[in-house]
Design a protein around this motif. Sequence first.
Motif, PDB file in Angstrom:
ATOM      1  N   LEU A   1       0.851  -1.174   0.000  1.00  0.00           N
ATOM      2  CA  LEU A   1       0.000   0.000   0.000  1.00  0.00           C
ATOM      3  C   LEU A   1       0.896   1.236   0.000  1.00  0.00           C
ATOM      4  O   LEU A   1       1.763   1.379   0.879  1.00  0.00           O
ATOM      5  N   HIS A   2       0.701   2.115  -0.985  1.00  0.00           N
ATOM      6  CA  HIS A   2       1.529   3.316  -1.129  1.00  0.00           C
ATOM      7  C   HIS A   2       0.663   4.555  -0.963  1.00  0.00           C
ATOM      8  O   HIS A   2      -0.236   4.807  -1.773  1.00  0.00           O
ATOM      9  N   GLN A   3       0.921   5.309   0.123  1.00  0.00           N
ATOM     10  CA  GLN A   3       0.242   6.591   0.339  1.00  0.00           C
ATOM     11  C   GLN A   3      -1.282   6.453   0.198  1.00  0.00           C
ATOM     12  O   GLN A   3      -1.947   7.297  -0.421  1.00  0.00           O
ATOM     13  N   VAL A   4      -1.813   5.410   0.788  1.00  0.00           N
ATOM     14  CA  VAL A   4      -3.249   5.137   0.645  1.00  0.00           C
ATOM     15  C   VAL A   4      -4.063   6.000   1.610  1.00  0.00           C
ATOM     16  O   VAL A   4      -3.789   6.048   2.812  1.00  0.00           O
ATOM     17  N   SER A   5      -5.050   6.680   1.069  1.00  0.00           N
ATOM     18  CA  SER A   5      -6.006   7.449   1.860  1.00  0.00           C
ATOM     19  C   SER A   5      -7.413   6.977   1.518  1.00  0.00           C
ATOM     20  O   SER A   5      -7.684   6.548   0.390  1.00  0.00           O
ATOM     21  N   LYS A   6      -8.292   7.061   2.515  1.00  0.00           N
ATOM     22  CA  LYS A   6      -9.691   6.710   2.314  1.00  0.00           C
ATOM     23  C   LYS A   6     -10.559   7.763   2.989  1.00  0.00           C
ATOM     24  O   LYS A   6     -10.473   7.970   4.202  1.00  0.00           O
ATOM     25  N   VAL A   7     -11.355   8.438   2.173  1.00  0.00           N
ATOM     26  CA  VAL A   7     -12.287   9.447   2.661  1.00  0.00           C
ATOM     27  C   VAL A   7     -13.700   9.003   2.271  1.00  0.00           C
ATOM     28  O   VAL A   7     -13.969   8.756   1.093  1.00  0.00           O
ATOM     29  N   TYR A   8     -14.573   8.899   3.265  1.00  0.00           N
ATOM     30  CA  TYR A   8     -15.946   8.479   2.992  1.00  0.00           C
ATOM     31  C   TYR A   8     -16.788   9.663   2.525  1.00  0.00           C
ATOM     32  O   TYR A   8     -16.387  10.824   2.629  1.00  0.00           O
ATOM     33  N   ARG A   9     -17.958   9.356   1.988  1.00  0.00           N
ATOM     34  CA  ARG A   9     -18.813  10.382   1.401  1.00  0.00           C
ATOM     35  C   ARG A   9     -19.217  11.455   2.397  1.00  0.00           C
ATOM     36  O   ARG A   9     -19.476  12.601   2.028  1.00  0.00           O
ATOM     37  N   ASN A  10     -19.286  11.094   3.675  1.00  0.00           N
ATOM     38  CA  ASN A  10     -19.668  12.083   4.695  1.00  0.00           C
ATOM     39  C   ASN A  10     -18.499  12.958   5.130  1.00  0.00           C
ATOM     40  O   ASN A  10     -18.634  13.781   6.036  1.00  0.00           O
ATOM     41  N   GLY A  11     -17.347  12.759   4.481  1.00  0.00           N
ATOM     42  CA  GLY A  11     -16.177  13.569   4.781  1.00  0.00           C
ATOM     43  C   GLY A  11     -15.224  12.968   5.789  1.00  0.00           C
ATOM     44  O   GLY A  11     -14.138  13.527   6.036  1.00  0.00           O
ATOM     45  N   THR A  12     -15.585  11.840   6.390  1.00  0.00           N
ATOM     46  CA  THR A  12     -14.720  11.197   7.375  1.00  0.00           C
ATOM     47  C   THR A  12     -13.436  10.691   6.703  1.00  0.00           C
ATOM     48  O   THR A  12     -13.494   9.963   5.710  1.00  0.00           O
ATOM     49  N   VAL A  13     -12.304  11.094   7.256  1.00  0.00           N
ATOM     50  CA  VAL A  13     -11.008  10.629   6.743  1.00  0.00           C
ATOM     51  C   VAL A  13     -10.607   9.399   7.547  1.00  0.00           C
ATOM     52  O   VAL A  13     -10.120   9.504   8.676  1.00  0.00           O
ATOM     53  N   ALA A  14     -10.823   8.228   6.968  1.00  0.00           N
ATOM     54  CA  ALA A  14     -10.532   6.975   7.676  1.00  0.00           C
ATOM     55  C   ALA A  14      -9.051   6.649   7.663  1.00  0.00           C
ATOM     56  O   ALA A  14      -8.499   6.169   8.662  1.00  0.00           O
ATOM     57  N   LEU A  15      -8.379   6.909   6.543  1.00  0.00           N
ATOM     58  CA  LEU A  15      -6.953   6.628   6.393  1.00  0.00           C
ATOM     59  C   LEU A  15      -6.298   7.807   5.688  1.00  0.00           C
ATOM     60  O   LEU A  15      -6.900   8.431   4.806  1.00  0.00           O
ATOM     61  N   LYS A  16      -5.044   8.078   6.059  1.00  0.00           N
ATOM     62  CA  LYS A  16      -4.321   9.190   5.437  1.00  0.00           C
ATOM     63  C   LYS A  16      -2.880   8.780   5.161  1.00  0.00           C
ATOM     64  O   LYS A  16      -2.106   8.480   6.073  1.00  0.00           O
ATOM     65  N   ASP A  17      -2.522   8.714   3.879  1.00  0.00           N
ATOM     66  CA  ASP A  17      -1.134   8.470   3.454  1.00  0.00           C
ATOM     67  C   ASP A  17      -0.526   7.247   4.141  1.00  0.00           C
ATOM     68  O   ASP A  17       0.599   7.288   4.654  1.00  0.00           O
TER      69      ASP A  17
ATOM     70  N   GLY B   1     -13.734  -2.240  -1.267  1.00  0.00           N
ATOM     71  CA  GLY B   1     -13.859  -0.795  -1.276  1.00  0.00           C
ATOM     72  C   GLY B   1     -12.744  -0.238  -2.129  1.00  0.00           C
ATOM     73  O   GLY B   1     -11.808  -0.954  -2.501  1.00  0.00           O
ATOM     74  N   SER B   2     -12.848   1.047  -2.478  1.00  0.00           N
ATOM     75  CA  SER B   2     -11.834   1.669  -3.327  1.00  0.00           C
ATOM     76  C   SER B   2     -11.076   2.723  -2.548  1.00  0.00           C
ATOM     77  O   SER B   2     -11.626   3.380  -1.655  1.00  0.00           O
ATOM     78  N   VAL B   3      -9.811   2.906  -2.880  1.00  0.00           N
ATOM     79  CA  VAL B   3      -9.002   3.928  -2.217  1.00  0.00           C
ATOM     80  C   VAL B   3      -9.399   5.293  -2.761  1.00  0.00           C
ATOM     81  O   VAL B   3      -9.812   5.424  -3.916  1.00  0.00           O
ATOM     82  N   SER B   4      -9.290   6.317  -1.924  1.00  0.00           N
ATOM     83  CA  SER B   4      -9.537   7.687  -2.380  1.00  0.00           C
ATOM     84  C   SER B   4      -8.308   8.246  -3.078  1.00  0.00           C
ATOM     85  O   SER B   4      -8.419   9.036  -4.023  1.00  0.00           O
ATOM     86  N   SER B   5      -7.134   7.853  -2.610  1.00  0.00           N
ATOM     87  CA  SER B   5      -5.878   8.197  -3.279  1.00  0.00           C
ATOM     88  C   SER B   5      -4.833   7.171  -2.870  1.00  0.00           C
ATOM     89  O   SER B   5      -5.004   6.434  -1.901  1.00  0.00           O
ATOM     90  N   GLY B   6      -3.743   7.130  -3.633  1.00  0.00           N
ATOM     91  CA  GLY B   6      -2.720   6.132  -3.392  1.00  0.00           C
ATOM     92  C   GLY B   6      -2.974   4.878  -4.203  1.00  0.00           C
ATOM     93  O   GLY B   6      -3.916   4.809  -5.004  1.00  0.00           O
ATOM     94  N   THR B   7      -2.133   3.872  -3.992  1.00  0.00           N
ATOM     95  CA  THR B   7      -2.251   2.632  -4.768  1.00  0.00           C
ATOM     96  C   THR B   7      -2.072   1.400  -3.881  1.00  0.00           C
ATOM     97  O   THR B   7      -1.406   1.455  -2.852  1.00  0.00           O
ATOM     98  N   ILE B   8      -2.693   0.313  -4.317  1.00  0.00           N
ATOM     99  CA  ILE B   8      -2.456  -1.014  -3.745  1.00  0.00           C
ATOM    100  C   ILE B   8      -1.863  -1.870  -4.847  1.00  0.00           C
ATOM    101  O   ILE B   8      -2.507  -2.097  -5.879  1.00  0.00           O
ATOM    102  N   ASP B   9      -0.640  -2.302  -4.646  1.00  0.00           N
ATOM    103  CA  ASP B   9       0.076  -3.086  -5.651  1.00  0.00           C
ATOM    104  C   ASP B   9       0.293  -4.498  -5.142  1.00  0.00           C
ATOM    105  O   ASP B   9       0.388  -4.747  -3.936  1.00  0.00           O
ATOM    106  N   TRP B  10       0.411  -5.426  -6.086  1.00  0.00           N
ATOM    107  CA  TRP B  10       0.532  -6.844  -5.763  1.00  0.00           C
ATOM    108  C   TRP B  10       1.820  -7.418  -6.316  1.00  0.00           C
ATOM    109  O   TRP B  10       2.222  -7.094  -7.444  1.00  0.00           O
TER     110      TRP B  10
END
Length: 257
Positions: free
Chosen positions: A9-25, A57-66
Motif C-alpha cells: 500500500l503506497h500513500q493510501v487514503s480513504k475518505v468516505y462520502r460524509n467527509g470522514t477521513v478513515a486513512l491518510k497516506d 472498497g476503493s481507495v480515495s488516493s494512493g495505490t495497492i500493488d501486488w
Amino acid sequence: MKHYPVIQLHQVSKVYRNGTVALKDLNLVVPEAQFVSLVGASGCGKSTVLRLIAGLGSVSSGTIDWGIDAAQRKLAFVFQDAALMPWATVKDNVQLPLKLGGMSSQYSQGLVAQALKVVGLEKFAHNYPRELSGGMKMRVSIARALVTQPNILLMDEPFGALDEITRSKLNSDLVDLWLQHRWTVVFVTHNIYEAVYLSNRVLVMGTSPGRIVADIDIDVPFPRGEDFRTSSVYNEYCRTVSEHLAAAMRFSDMVGF
C-alpha cells in the motif's frame, strides 16, 4: 530467508462520502508468507485497510500493488462474525464459496472434507450451527475460507467474541495452520497479547486519520507454545506494543480527536 512483497500500500487514503477521513497516506508492505497483525483503538481504520486489500472498497488516493499476478492471487476473508447459514449443515456452509464459484458438487466434496479435517471438525460435517459452540462456529468460518485454497488470508478480529480459553486455543491452532501452509496473513485485532503471540510483525495504528505509527518485529522463532506466553520476552514485546498504542491515543487526545 527474505521473501518478495505480496501486498504493498503506497500513500493510501480513504475518505468516505460524509467527509470522514478513515486513512491518510498509509504505507504498508507485507512480504510473502509473513503473519502481520494490525492493532489500534476502535475507529483507527484497521478493518478499512483489510477491506481495501480485499477489494471490498476503493481507495480515495494512493495505490495497492501486488507482488503476484491476479491469476495466482487467491484471497480469503474471515470476518468478525462466523455468519453461518443456520439452515445449512457445517458441510454445506463450508461448500458455499465453491458452489458460488460454479464448482461441481462431486469435485468439491473432497476439498470440503479436507478443509474440515484441517480445522478438526470432520466429525461435525452434518451438524447445524445451532449445535456448535462459538469456537466451533468460528472454525467452520475458517474452514469456509480455507476451502478455496488461498495463499493470502485476511482476518478481521475473528476471535474477538470468544472467551479467553477458546481464543487461546484457536490462536495456537492458527499458528500451527500457518506454519503448515505459509499463507500471507493480515490479521486485525484489538488484543495486544494475541497480536504478539501470532505475528512476525505487529503494526500499531493511530486514529483520526488512521495511519501506522509503529512497526514492531516479533523476533521470536516459531513454533511458539505456552512457554513463550509466560516468558519475559513475550511480556516485553506486549509492553512495547502497549506503549506505542498509548502514545498514539495521547496524540489523538492532544489534537482534539
